[in-house]
Design an enzyme around this catalytic site. Sequence first.
Site, PDB file in Angstrom:
ATOM      1  N   GLU A 288       0.825  -1.205   0.000  1.00 38.16           N
ATOM      2  CA  GLU A 288       0.000   0.000   0.000  1.00 38.16           C
ATOM      3  C   GLU A 288       0.864   1.262   0.000  1.00 38.16           C
ATOM      4  O   GLU A 288       0.442   2.315  -0.473  1.00 38.16           O
ATOM      5  CB  GLU A 288      -0.898  -0.021   1.243  1.00 38.16           C
ATOM      6  CG  GLU A 288      -2.278   0.524   1.006  1.00 38.16           C
ATOM      7  CD  GLU A 288      -3.232   0.245   2.158  1.00 38.16           C
ATOM      8  OE1 GLU A 288      -4.188  -0.508   1.958  1.00 38.16           O
ATOM      9  OE2 GLU A 288      -3.019   0.772   3.256  1.00 38.16           O
ATOM     10  N   HIS A 309       7.551 -26.865  -1.522  1.00 35.43           N
ATOM     11  CA  HIS A 309       6.912 -27.988  -2.214  1.00 35.43           C
ATOM     12  C   HIS A 309       5.748 -27.528  -3.085  1.00 35.43           C
ATOM     13  O   HIS A 309       4.996 -28.349  -3.602  1.00 35.43           O
ATOM     14  CB  HIS A 309       6.459 -29.026  -1.184  1.00 35.43           C
ATOM     15  CG  HIS A 309       7.624 -29.573  -0.416  1.00 35.43           C
ATOM     16  ND1 HIS A 309       8.220 -30.775  -0.706  1.00 35.43           N
ATOM     17  CD2 HIS A 309       8.339 -29.028   0.602  1.00 35.43           C
ATOM     18  CE1 HIS A 309       9.252 -30.960   0.121  1.00 35.43           C
ATOM     19  NE2 HIS A 309       9.343 -29.916   0.916  1.00 35.43           N
ATOM     20  N   LYS A 423     -14.426   0.585  -3.988  1.00 36.81           N
ATOM     21  CA  LYS A 423     -15.532   0.974  -3.101  1.00 36.81           C
ATOM     22  C   LYS A 423     -16.605   1.731  -3.871  1.00 36.81           C
ATOM     23  O   LYS A 423     -17.793   1.495  -3.693  1.00 36.81           O
ATOM     24  CB  LYS A 423     -15.012   1.853  -1.955  1.00 36.81           C
ATOM     25  CG  LYS A 423     -14.109   1.111  -0.990  1.00 36.81           C
ATOM     26  CD  LYS A 423     -13.713   1.992   0.174  1.00 36.81           C
ATOM     27  CE  LYS A 423     -12.631   1.343   0.992  1.00 36.81           C
ATOM     28  NZ  LYS A 423     -12.001   2.246   1.930  1.00 36.81           N
TER      29      LYS A 423
END
Length: 438
Positions: A288, A309, A423
């Site tokens: 961010e 793995h 948003k």
Amino acid sequence: MKDLKIDFQNTGVEEEAILKYSEKVAEIHNELYSKADDEKEFLGWLKLPTDYDKKEFKRIEKAAKKVQRDSDVFLVIGIGGSYLGARAVVEAMTSNFATAIPDEQSKYPKVIFAGNNLNPDYVNDIIEFIGDRDLSINVISKSGTTTEPAIAFRIFREFLENKYGIEEARSRIYVTTDKKKGALKQLADREGYEEFVIPDNVGGRYSVLTAVGLLPIAVAGIDIDKLMQGALSAQNKYAEENLKYNDCYKYAVVRNILYGKDKNIELLVDYEPKLHYFIEWWKQLFGESEGKDLKGIFPAGVEFTTDLHSMGQYIQQGRRNLFETVLNVEKSKTDIKIESDEDNLDGLNYLVGKTLDYVNKKAMEATIKAHVDGDVPNTLITMEKLDEENLGQLIYFFELACAMSGKLLGVNPFNQPGVEAYKTNMFKLLGKPGYENK
Ligand code: PA5
């Protein structure tokens, strides 16, 4: 407390190249420190280990003791910077299976997290998990308006009121938010909930050493004094403007140099499953702070040996745009010796007398060598043990490094304008008033 040890010898970056940044680093250092007390600059975290609100700190300790007395479960509602730091420290310092330990065997309440997604099953699972247990809630939101925690708080507030009645529910709700503004602040004032403050000049992702992180961490029985002491020792150590003597700034510079060589993905690696959420916290901090203006190193995390793995193949031989930073815990808290087996059908007798931690460390050494040979530059960060002081140091180290790194990249490491885009779309789709024509 021992200082963190940062080893750059496997980065492929020479000291001479690092020191070329000395002037620029000193300039940024002075800019950061000269603005540290300015309320508008989001630099409050820089001196938090010395300048934190001592009265509120005592209130946090007191509230934590009350929760420890009257609750089996402490539900922390928050998202992003309003929960990842708390979760990182709580998980690093408690059992890998803390929530599964029977209440009568747990000294402290189980700290669990909500409001960090919108999934109904997740909420119903929490309700089921709480069952008949005694509960307190800490809702954390700097803006006081973030949708995910706001919805979760509405649900769990009602749950708490149904369980205890409105009066008692009030005494079990702790609100951490802005000191003046926001819907949550208004609600807390009206209901008389105990309130804690997120300082104006500390952004969400830099807020773990405020009440945002400290209350949940203290409830989990973790020593917040020691956490602050660890951060303080890092504050003192890394206040050095001279790059030659400042490993925190060197880490920022090495990242910048590697980014310039098209190494644009950093993997933060741990060999301790308890550090999983520390990596999540770190990912937000750097992602961010730096991912903007079409720039930024993509912060990713892997847990070894588990992910060797699954992701090991890519790391060893995939696109060569990766570098690694390994978190090495020198002494594990406990250990297990590998015993002899007469039949030796599993062929493991060559390890008799060795410990699991020894094997883990050899896996780390071997992996670092393989990856460095495969052109994945490596920085090794060693802390003596996984405790409050070391976590405090590590938190401060990364926060300061992130600020320096963002500034070197030429972005503002303290804003997050891009977070709003989804948003707006979501509010329009949900029919939120005011978003019809966006
Ligand atoms: O670091 C940030 O600013 C964000 O991650 C916020 O912490 C997150 O969006 C939650 O915001 P708020 O605390 O306002 O609810």
